[in-house]
Write an enzyme that holds these catalytic residues in place. Structure first.
Site, short mmCIF file in Angstrom:
data_model
loop_
_atom_site.label_atom_id
_atom_site.label_comp_id
_atom_site.label_asym_id
_atom_site.label_seq_id
_atom_site.Cartn_x
_atom_site.Cartn_y
_atom_site.Cartn_z
CG ASP A 77 -0.38 0.18 2.54
OD1 ASP A 77 0.86 0.34 2.62
OD2 ASP A 77 -1.13 0.19 3.53
CG HIS A 78 -0.71 4.75 1.57
ND1 HIS A 78 -1.79 3.88 1.63
CD2 HIS A 78 -0.66 5.35 2.78
CE1 HIS A 78 -2.36 3.97 2.81
NE2 HIS A 78 -1.69 4.86 3.53
CB CYS A 101 1.00 -2.30 4.70
SG CYS A 101 0.80 -3.33 6.17
N GLY A 102 2.41 -0.26 6.20
CA GLY A 102 3.05 0.52 7.25
C GLY A 102 3.61 -0.36 8.36
CB THR A 103 2.08 -2.29 10.95
OG1 THR A 103 0.89 -2.79 10.29
CG2 THR A 103 1.77 -0.94 11.57
N GLY A 104 2.91 -3.99 8.26
CA GLY A 104 2.92 -5.38 7.79
C GLY A 104 1.76 -6.18 8.35
CB ILE A 105 -0.31 -5.72 11.40
CG1 ILE A 105 0.90 -5.73 12.33
CG2 ILE A 105 -1.49 -6.44 12.05
CD1 ILE A 105 0.73 -4.89 13.60
N GLY A 106 -1.69 -5.46 8.61
CA GLY A 106 -2.89 -5.54 7.76
C GLY A 106 -2.67 -6.49 6.60
CG MET A 107 0.23 -5.60 3.48
SD MET A 107 -0.75 -5.71 1.97
CE MET A 107 -0.10 -4.28 1.07
CG HIS A 120 11.11 -24.17 12.06
ND1 HIS A 120 11.24 -24.03 13.42
CD2 HIS A 120 12.34 -24.56 11.62
CE1 HIS A 120 12.49 -24.32 13.79
NE2 HIS A 120 13.17 -24.62 12.70
NE ARG A 165 11.69 -30.29 15.03
CZ ARG A 165 12.80 -29.78 14.51
NH1 ARG A 165 13.46 -30.45 13.57
NH2 ARG A 165 13.25 -28.59 14.90
CG HIS A 166 9.75 -28.14 10.85
ND1 HIS A 166 9.56 -27.63 12.12
CD2 HIS A 166 11.08 -28.28 10.69
CE1 HIS A 166 10.76 -27.47 12.69
NE2 HIS A 166 11.68 -27.85 11.84
C1 RB5 Z 1 -2.12 2.68 6.45
O1 RB5 Z 1 -2.21 3.91 7.10
C2 RB5 Z 1 -1.77 1.59 7.43
O2 RB5 Z 1 -2.85 1.33 8.23
C3 RB5 Z 1 -1.31 0.36 6.69
O3 RB5 Z 1 -0.19 0.65 5.92
C4 RB5 Z 1 -0.93 -0.83 7.56
O4 RB5 Z 1 -0.04 -0.47 8.55
C5 RB5 Z 1 -2.04 -1.64 8.06
O5 RB5 Z 1 -1.86 -2.64 8.73
#
Ligand code: RB5
Length: 145
Positions: free
Chosen positions: A8-9, A65-71, A98, A132-133
């Protein structure tokens, strides 16, 4: 190996860094976007990359993405995808060995381009250990059926 890559951006700079790395490594890739710095929605890039991996169109996916979490949350909704959110070299190696992770997620607001490049290189080069994995990974596959 062929890789689908998307961001994303919030992750576009690291995406460009990893594309440069893959060019140097001689790895074929497809960039699904985004190309811009205006605000976009991460599932619009995570899901196409994850679907390409799940269908076998590509071997691996990389998402930023910003955190990688959303992705990583979005990619892991697609059956057959094992997306690992990684911000250190130990985990980059371990998740290939693993978990046989087939998608890598990183956050550009968490780490810089130098570390992201090293993580992607290790992740791309490391083989799955099986053994094993495989028993553990196959339990995830069974659950998905
Ligand atoms: C975008 O502002 C931000 O939420 C996105 O890049 C990401 O961090 C979501 O998990």
């Amino acid at each position: 190996m062929k890789v689908a890559i998307g961001s994303d951006h919030g992750g576009v700079n690291i995406k460009e860094e990893i594309k440069q790395l893959m060019t140097e490594m001689g790895i074929e890739f497809e960039d699904v976007g985004c190309d811009c710095t205006e605000s976009v929605d991460y599932p619009d890039y995570a899901l196409p990359v994850a679907e390409q991996v799940a269908s076998g169109q590509v071997d691996r996916g990389i998402l930023v993405c910003g955190t990688g979490i959303g992705m990583s949350i979005a990619a892991n909704k697609v059956k057959g995808v094992r997306c690992a959110l990684v911000h250190d070299l130990f985990s980059a190696k371990a998740t290939r060995e693993h978990n046989d992770s087939n998608v890598l997620a990183m956050g550009e607001r968490v780490i810089g381009p130098g570390l992201a490049r090293e993580i992607a290189k290790v992740w791309l080069e490391t083989e799955y250990e099986g053994g094993r994995h495989e028993r553990r990974v196959s339990k995830i596959r069974e659950y998905e059926k």
